[in-house]
Design a protein around this motif. Structure first.
Motif, PDB file in Angstrom:
ATOM      1  N   ALA A  92       3.194   4.984  -3.950  1.00 31.99           N
ATOM      2  CA  ALA A  92       4.061   4.486  -2.872  1.00 31.99           C
ATOM      3  C   ALA A  92       5.010   5.597  -2.435  1.00 31.99           C
ATOM      4  CB  ALA A  92       4.849   3.275  -3.357  1.00 31.99           C
ATOM      5  N   LYS A  93       5.107   5.796  -1.134  1.00 30.99           N
ATOM      6  CA  LYS A  93       6.026   6.822  -0.615  1.00 30.99           C
ATOM      7  C   LYS A  93       7.444   6.255  -0.517  1.00 30.99           C
ATOM      8  CE  LYS A  93       2.949   9.459   2.484  1.00 30.99           C
ATOM      9  NZ  LYS A  93       2.699   9.784   3.915  1.00 30.99           N
ATOM     10  N   GLN A  98      12.988   3.720   2.752  1.00 28.71           N
ATOM     11  CA  GLN A  98      13.849   4.396   3.730  1.00 28.71           C
ATOM     12  C   GLN A  98      13.756   3.718   5.091  1.00 28.71           C
ATOM     13  OE1 GLN A  98      12.267   8.346   3.446  1.00 28.71           O
ATOM     14  NE2 GLN A  98      13.244   8.761   1.474  1.00 28.71           N
ATOM     15  N   ASP A  99      12.606   3.120   5.354  1.00 26.76           N
ATOM     16  CA  ASP A  99      12.433   2.430   6.643  1.00 26.76           C
ATOM     17  C   ASP A  99      11.680   1.125   6.385  1.00 26.76           C
ATOM     18  OD1 ASP A  99      12.186   1.611   9.227  1.00 26.76           O
ATOM     19  OD2 ASP A  99      11.311   3.482   9.979  1.00 26.76           O
ATOM     20  N   ARG A 100      12.397   0.251   5.698  1.00 23.68           N
ATOM     21  CA  ARG A 100      11.755  -0.979   5.246  1.00 23.68           C
ATOM     22  C   ARG A 100      11.215  -1.821   6.401  1.00 23.68           C
ATOM     23  NH1 ARG A 100      10.197  -3.164   0.131  1.00 23.68           N
ATOM     24  NH2 ARG A 100       9.207  -5.104   0.757  1.00 23.68           N
ATOM     25  N   ALA A 101      11.953  -1.833   7.509  1.00 15.85           N
ATOM     26  CA  ALA A 101      11.509  -2.654   8.646  1.00 15.85           C
ATOM     27  C   ALA A 101      10.148  -2.175   9.148  1.00 15.85           C
ATOM     28  CB  ALA A 101      12.539  -2.599   9.766  1.00 15.85           C
ATOM     29  N   ALA A 106       4.331  -3.001   9.367  1.00 12.60           N
ATOM     30  CA  ALA A 106       2.964  -2.519   9.113  1.00 12.60           C
ATOM     31  C   ALA A 106       2.204  -3.519   8.257  1.00 12.60           C
ATOM     32  CB  ALA A 106       3.017  -1.149   8.432  1.00 12.60           C
ATOM     33  N   LEU A 107       2.884  -4.057   7.264  1.00 14.05           N
ATOM     34  CA  LEU A 107       2.242  -5.055   6.398  1.00 14.05           C
ATOM     35  C   LEU A 107       1.917  -6.319   7.197  1.00 14.05           C
ATOM     36  CD1 LEU A 107       1.261  -6.017   3.644  1.00 14.05           C
ATOM     37  CD2 LEU A 107       3.623  -6.599   3.060  1.00 14.05           C
ATOM     38  N   GLU A 108       2.849  -6.730   8.043  1.00 18.11           N
ATOM     39  CA  GLU A 108       2.603  -7.910   8.890  1.00 18.11           C
ATOM     40  C   GLU A 108       1.390  -7.700   9.792  1.00 18.11           C
ATOM     41  OE1 GLU A 108       3.610 -11.115   9.210  1.00 18.11           O
ATOM     42  OE2 GLU A 108       4.565 -10.674   7.303  1.00 18.11           O
ATOM     43  N   ASP A 109       1.290  -6.492  10.319  1.00 20.11           N
ATOM     44  CA  ASP A 109       0.136  -6.190  11.168  1.00 20.11           C
ATOM     45  C   ASP A 109      -1.156  -6.343  10.367  1.00 20.11           C
ATOM     46  OD1 ASP A 109      -0.902  -4.882  13.786  1.00 20.11           O
ATOM     47  OD2 ASP A 109      -1.877  -3.749  12.191  1.00 20.11           O
ATOM     48  N   THR A 110      -1.135  -5.843   9.138  1.00 19.97           N
ATOM     49  CA  THR A 110      -2.343  -5.921   8.305  1.00 19.97           C
ATOM     50  C   THR A 110      -2.658  -7.372   7.951  1.00 19.97           C
ATOM     51  OG1 THR A 110      -1.773  -3.738   7.424  1.00 19.97           O
ATOM     52  CG2 THR A 110      -3.460  -4.980   6.252  1.00 19.97           C
ATOM     53  N   PHE A 147       2.713   5.193   4.329  1.00 16.00           N
ATOM     54  CA  PHE A 147       3.463   4.714   3.158  1.00 16.00           C
ATOM     55  C   PHE A 147       2.793   4.927   1.805  1.00 16.00           C
ATOM     56  CE2 PHE A 147       4.991   2.026   6.746  1.00 16.00           C
ATOM     57  CZ  PHE A 147       6.303   2.483   6.753  1.00 16.00           C
ATOM     58  N   ARG A 148       1.647   5.603   1.810  1.00 15.67           N
ATOM     59  CA  ARG A 148       0.955   5.811   0.538  1.00 15.67           C
ATOM     60  C   ARG A 148       0.620   7.293   0.402  1.00 15.67           C
ATOM     61  NH1 ARG A 148      -4.073   5.887  -1.889  1.00 15.67           N
ATOM     62  NH2 ARG A 148      -4.195   4.716  -3.822  1.00 15.67           N
ATOM     63  N   ILE A 149       0.951   7.873  -0.745  1.00 20.47           N
ATOM     64  CA  ILE A 149       0.668   9.293  -0.957  1.00 20.47           C
ATOM     65  C   ILE A 149      -0.845   9.492  -0.927  1.00 20.47           C
ATOM     66  CG2 ILE A 149       0.796  11.163  -2.657  1.00 20.47           C
ATOM     67  CD1 ILE A 149       3.499   9.780  -3.565  1.00 20.47           C
ATOM     68  N   LYS A 150      -1.232  10.476  -0.173  1.00 16.03           N
ATOM     69  CA  LYS A 150      -2.663  10.718   0.054  1.00 16.03           C
ATOM     70  C   LYS A 150      -3.371  11.071  -1.251  1.00 16.03           C
ATOM     71  CE  LYS A 150      -5.391  12.683   3.793  1.00 16.03           C
ATOM     72  NZ  LYS A 150      -5.414  13.572   4.953  1.00 16.03           N
ATOM     73  N   ASP A 151      -4.591  10.588  -1.388  1.00 17.36           N
ATOM     74  CA  ASP A 151      -5.389  10.944  -2.564  1.00 17.36           C
ATOM     75  C   ASP A 151      -5.698  12.434  -2.532  1.00 17.36           C
ATOM     76  OD1 ASP A 151      -5.479   8.306  -3.407  1.00 17.36           O
ATOM     77  OD2 ASP A 151      -7.192   7.880  -2.123  1.00 17.36           O
TER      78      ASP A 151
END
Lengths: 152, 152
Positions: A92-93, A98-101, A106-110, A147-151
């Protein structure tokens, strides 16, 4: 994955022994594990929808379960990213907090894309399921990108 | 798991492109992938029930979803072990097909334990959930012992 199976079974058998024992809930390492398990389940479900859409398997009896589970899992995902869980064994980044909204949006969109997939799955038109799956995949990817550190 | 995320997203985006394209369904490698995805989803769900039972997280809103998904997934597992899928990148033992009745009975036992877990989860008594989870874990382990090649 093999390693995960061993760990999971050990965790379950341990749970049966200590079940109900008082312990501080929601320590960061456990919350991180929870959201990783949740995303692992999402990944399993979504990958099987993809196999169906590609016509690589014809086990369509699983489609309703898989698509609904993705919705239900994602609706429960937000609580698994509380403040204070940015450190540790997580991809998790810090941008999540830092920008929860933006993260929540983004989660709501998903979630919305997952719901559209479930509707398409109920309709049974595999071309529509494929389109909905593609839209869901893009939404997953967009959230991961921010929001996710790249593999490696 | 990180590797799996990348693979899963790639599979989904590919699916969106080729969706509906004719291809031979149920090639062994795809069936094997399907059952591995299915078990991965089971593992994610069950591990989160274990975190709840151990009191390590208090996200009980996920309990109903997780326990019902385990039931639904396992009910769809039998078809993912057809004849001809013993070879390849699989931990499935040949004993599945040498003694199919025993495998089917083991799977039925596990489904029954999962159903008992879902009933306990609906009841909301976490001690009962813990006991049901332990019984499910034992049934998973018994089936794996007979029918799954042991992890290194």
């Amino acid at each position: 994955m093999q390693h995960f199976v061993r760990i999971a079974l050990a965790a379950i058998l341990t749970a049966a022994v200590v079940g109900g024992a008082a312990s501080a809930a929601n320590a960061p390492e456990h919350v991180i594990k929870y959201r990783q398990n949740l995303m692992k389940a999402v990944g399993g479900h979504i990958s099987n929808v993809a196999l169906l859409v590609k016509g690589q398997v014809d086990f369509s009896g699983g489609l309703g379960t898989d698509s609904q589970a993705i919705v239900d899992l994602l609706k429960n995902a937000g609580i698994a990213f509380p403040e204070g869980t940015a450190e540790g064994k997580t991809k998790a980044k810090p941008e999540i907090w830092q920008d929860r909204a933006k993260f929540d949006a983004a989660l709501e969109d998903t979630i919305g894309k997952a719901e559209a997939l479930a509707v398409a799955a109920a309709g049974g038109d595999m071309a529509a399921v494929g389109a909905a799956l593609g839209a869901l995949g893009k939404s997953c990817g967009a959230c991961h990108k921010s929001f996710r550190i790249k593999d490696e």
